[in-house]
Design a protein around this motif. Sequence first.
Motif, PDB file in Angstrom:
ATOM      1  N   SER A 348       0.748  -1.469  -0.168  1.00 19.67           N
ATOM      2  CA  SER A 348       0.390   0.436   0.128  1.00 19.67           C
ATOM      3  C   SER A 348       1.175   1.016  -0.040  1.00 19.67           C
ATOM      4  CB  SER A 348      -0.733   0.190   1.398  1.00 19.67           C
ATOM      5  OG  SER A 348      -1.303  -0.920   1.010  1.00 19.67           O
ATOM      6  N   MET A 352       1.062   3.979  -2.878  1.00 16.82           N
ATOM      7  CA  MET A 352       0.591   5.565  -2.560  1.00 16.82           C
ATOM      8  C   MET A 352       1.477   6.421  -2.625  1.00 16.82           C
ATOM      9  SD  MET A 352      -1.564   5.392   1.374  1.00 16.82           S
ATOM     10  CE  MET A 352      -0.158   4.636   1.933  1.00 16.82           C
ATOM     11  N   LEU A 391      -6.062   6.615  -1.675  1.00 16.47           N
ATOM     12  CA  LEU A 391      -7.983   6.348  -1.020  1.00 16.47           C
ATOM     13  C   LEU A 391      -8.604   4.829  -1.087  1.00 16.47           C
ATOM     14  CD1 LEU A 391     -10.626   7.614   0.256  1.00 16.47           C
ATOM     15  CD2 LEU A 391     -11.026   7.729  -1.305  1.00 16.47           C
ATOM     16  N   ILE A 395      -5.140   2.649   1.092  1.00 16.61           N
ATOM     17  CA  ILE A 395      -5.831   2.794   2.792  1.00 16.61           C
ATOM     18  C   ILE A 395      -7.076   1.273   2.465  1.00 16.61           C
ATOM     19  CG2 ILE A 395      -7.705   4.101   3.891  1.00 16.61           C
ATOM     20  CD1 ILE A 395      -6.343   6.552   3.183  1.00 16.61           C
ATOM     21  N   LYS A 396      -7.591   1.390   1.646  1.00 10.48           N
ATOM     22  CA  LYS A 396      -8.956   0.351   1.674  1.00 10.48           C
ATOM     23  C   LYS A 396      -8.410  -0.912   1.854  1.00 10.48           C
ATOM     24  CE  LYS A 396     -12.914  -1.269  -1.277  1.00 10.48           C
ATOM     25  NZ  LYS A 396     -13.071  -1.422  -2.647  1.00 10.48           N
ATOM     26  N   TYR A 399      -7.202  -1.298   5.333  1.00 12.95           N
ATOM     27  CA  TYR A 399      -7.773  -1.193   6.384  1.00 12.95           C
ATOM     28  C   TYR A 399      -9.049  -2.050   6.476  1.00 12.95           C
ATOM     29  CZ  TYR A 399     -11.698   1.418   9.412  1.00 12.95           C
ATOM     30  OH  TYR A 399     -12.727   2.415  10.387  1.00 12.95           O
ATOM     31  N   LEU A 473      -4.777  10.775   3.860  1.00 13.48           N
ATOM     32  CA  LEU A 473      -5.537   9.594   4.941  1.00 13.48           C
ATOM     33  C   LEU A 473      -6.517  10.410   5.864  1.00 13.48           C
ATOM     34  CD1 LEU A 473      -1.807   9.036   5.581  1.00 13.48           C
ATOM     35  CD2 LEU A 473      -3.696   6.991   5.903  1.00 13.48           C
ATOM     36  N   PHE A 476      -9.782  10.396   4.683  1.00  4.85           N
ATOM     37  CA  PHE A 476     -10.762   9.739   4.599  1.00  4.85           C
ATOM     38  C   PHE A 476     -11.169   9.452   5.923  1.00  4.85           C
ATOM     39  CE2 PHE A 476      -9.672   5.369   6.915  1.00  4.85           C
ATOM     40  CZ  PHE A 476     -11.000   4.714   6.241  1.00  4.85           C
ATOM     41  N   ALA A 477     -10.178   9.463   7.563  1.00  2.00           N
ATOM     42  CA  ALA A 477     -10.226   9.598   8.840  1.00  2.00           C
ATOM     43  C   ALA A 477     -11.393   9.975   9.439  1.00  2.00           C
ATOM     44  CB  ALA A 477      -9.117   9.619   9.503  1.00  2.00           C
ATOM     45  N   TYR A 485     -18.141   7.674   5.050  1.00  2.00           N
ATOM     46  CA  TYR A 485     -17.075   6.948   3.623  1.00  2.00           C
ATOM     47  C   TYR A 485     -18.041   5.785   3.382  1.00  2.00           C
ATOM     48  CZ  TYR A 485     -13.921   3.610   2.078  1.00  2.00           C
ATOM     49  OH  TYR A 485     -13.296   2.593   1.270  1.00  2.00           O
TER      50      TYR A 485
END
Lengths: 575, 98
Positions: A348, A352, A391, A395-396, A399, A473, A476-477, A485
Amino acid sequence: MNEMIAHLTPALPVILAGLLAAATPWYGLRKAITLAGPLLAAAMWFAVAAPGTYGVIEVAGHTLETFRFDATSRLWGLVFIIAAFLNALYGLHGRSRLQDAAALIYAGAGVGAVFAGDLLTLFFFWELTALASVFLIWASATPSAYRAGLRYLVIQVLSGVLLLTGAVIHADAAGSWRFDAIGLDSPGGAVILIAFAIKAAFPLVHNWMTESYPKATPFGAVVLSAFTTKLAIYALARGFAGEDILIQIGVVMALFPVFFALVADDLRKTLAYSLMSQLGVMVAAIGLGGQMAIGGAAAMAVASVLYKGLLFMTMGAVLAQAGTVQASRLGGLWRAMPLTALFTLAGSAAIMAVPLTVGFAGKALALTAFAREGMDLVWLALMAASAAAVLHTGIKIPYMAFFAPPREGGVDVSKVKEAPAGMLMAMGLAAFLCVYLGINYGALYDLLPYRATYDPFSYGHVISQLQVIAAVLAAFALLARLGLYPRPRPGEILDVDWLYRRLGYGVARWGWLMTDRLWASMDNVVMRLGKRAAARLHETFSPIGTLSRDIPSGALTIWTGALLALVLIVAYFAS
Amino acid sequence: MSGRRREAGTHPLAALWAWTAAPAARAVGLIVLVVAALALAGADWLRPREDYVGFAAAPGFYALLGLGAAVIAMLAAWPLRRSLERREDYYGGDDGDE
């Protein structure tokens, strides 16, 4: 002897290893063969003393160049050989002889295609990649995988047929089968571009990838992700560098899959769309042309083979161990698979384009080429696509699989085990390469078709990339906290394949039914006419028919006289 | 987890990630990420960057680009998903696929 070996294409040991693996029922020996094939190919790659064309053979009056070792092919060849080795390592625990053989033949065909010096050799290996790789989808042994494999095979073979057609037209016009810059000036060039477009998963012809990769086996998807599309990128770089139309296509290709990658529930489907987006950046860079852009596309291709392969490996491990890669059923896997989680984070970070990873070094070249050429809007679109990749993949993937709270009714984490040692070794090696080539980026740049003098670690570039990543990031958070989201959920997201899987299939089915009914109606009409004619004939000629009836002699005399008169009239006029 | 018996099915190396399950991890993570994003964006005012693209040299440009791309992608996904989403076995799944 050494010289003779050095003149053979490195594809040969990989394909031969595949054929041997197919004939070897003993697990240990077969696995040794799967590892030895790529290692031997690597030895042959390093044994080449100087760039040149080797392995020239005459077939039916045609000169085939099976091993063209130059600045472009050597990079792709080496990366494919490394990928073949990583794949063999990843599949060490697998018991499927079919998959071992198919993976090696497919990888060997990919290596053979990038070393092909002429269009006929390219066509041979191009088709071999299609024929060998479909078994990696069919090995899933589910009806839907079988149908997806069929569709995959049809479109891949079509790509090959178009390549051959275009090659024939091109060779007729150019007077040579050599595979160099082709361009779009001739009709042959346009046909060849369509063939390459299919394999590169251009928009509208991309669904073979997004449909089949998630249907392949865990091992199969890893193997598939490495070769086909990157081979197409190589072919585009060699044949169509600097073609403006590729810039527009590349931009659409980079942006279009963002939404699909974001909402897909199947994490391997997310990776497939993410791959398409990254291929878009490479295609646009090839369209821009020039040393820096082509170098950037090549660097991105190398990086993509490594980090995308790594992410497909980690998701394959999740599928193998947890039984699913549906984001809506996963979460909390860090407890059971902490090492796989670590390797996923490495992949990841690379996708990124975090500084000190291979993704950073690769993407920097391609995007800076657009900035230097003053193509601000294209650059902005590609930067936005890259930010979105942070994203939808960066992240996906980690996560949803590892760090999201476990879902109710989802996978029972306590029953999941860490991935087998072979998988972990392959993932670890790929993760190491992602970081090593990011830190020691000179090793990557030295292999590029054109010597890159670019320093990706300038203050401006490092800080700007960190700003993008941190902002995504944080967004997203924040949005996840606010419930904004779009968490993946089970369901099918319609894509272009709806046109043939639903609409086209419906139209074809309707047409078939209508044709069937038409035939039935025509059959009825013909039968009815036939019956009627038979009845008439029966009525006239049968023993009980008209002609058998007693006719009065008076009427017969009149008819005879009339016929005689008619004959006399005809004879008079004829004489 | 150290010092305690590991939960059933938990890998010995899971301690590496145990902090992610801490009750405050999400709130702290959010704060850390927002502060980091702001600090990195703010660095442009302390040390201006050079850029090949004129408008990209503006302070905070890349932070805005990342923020904008992420927010647009996430918010646009809702209506797009509503219009394009179908049931899981829309194509028939293993029984049909058309």
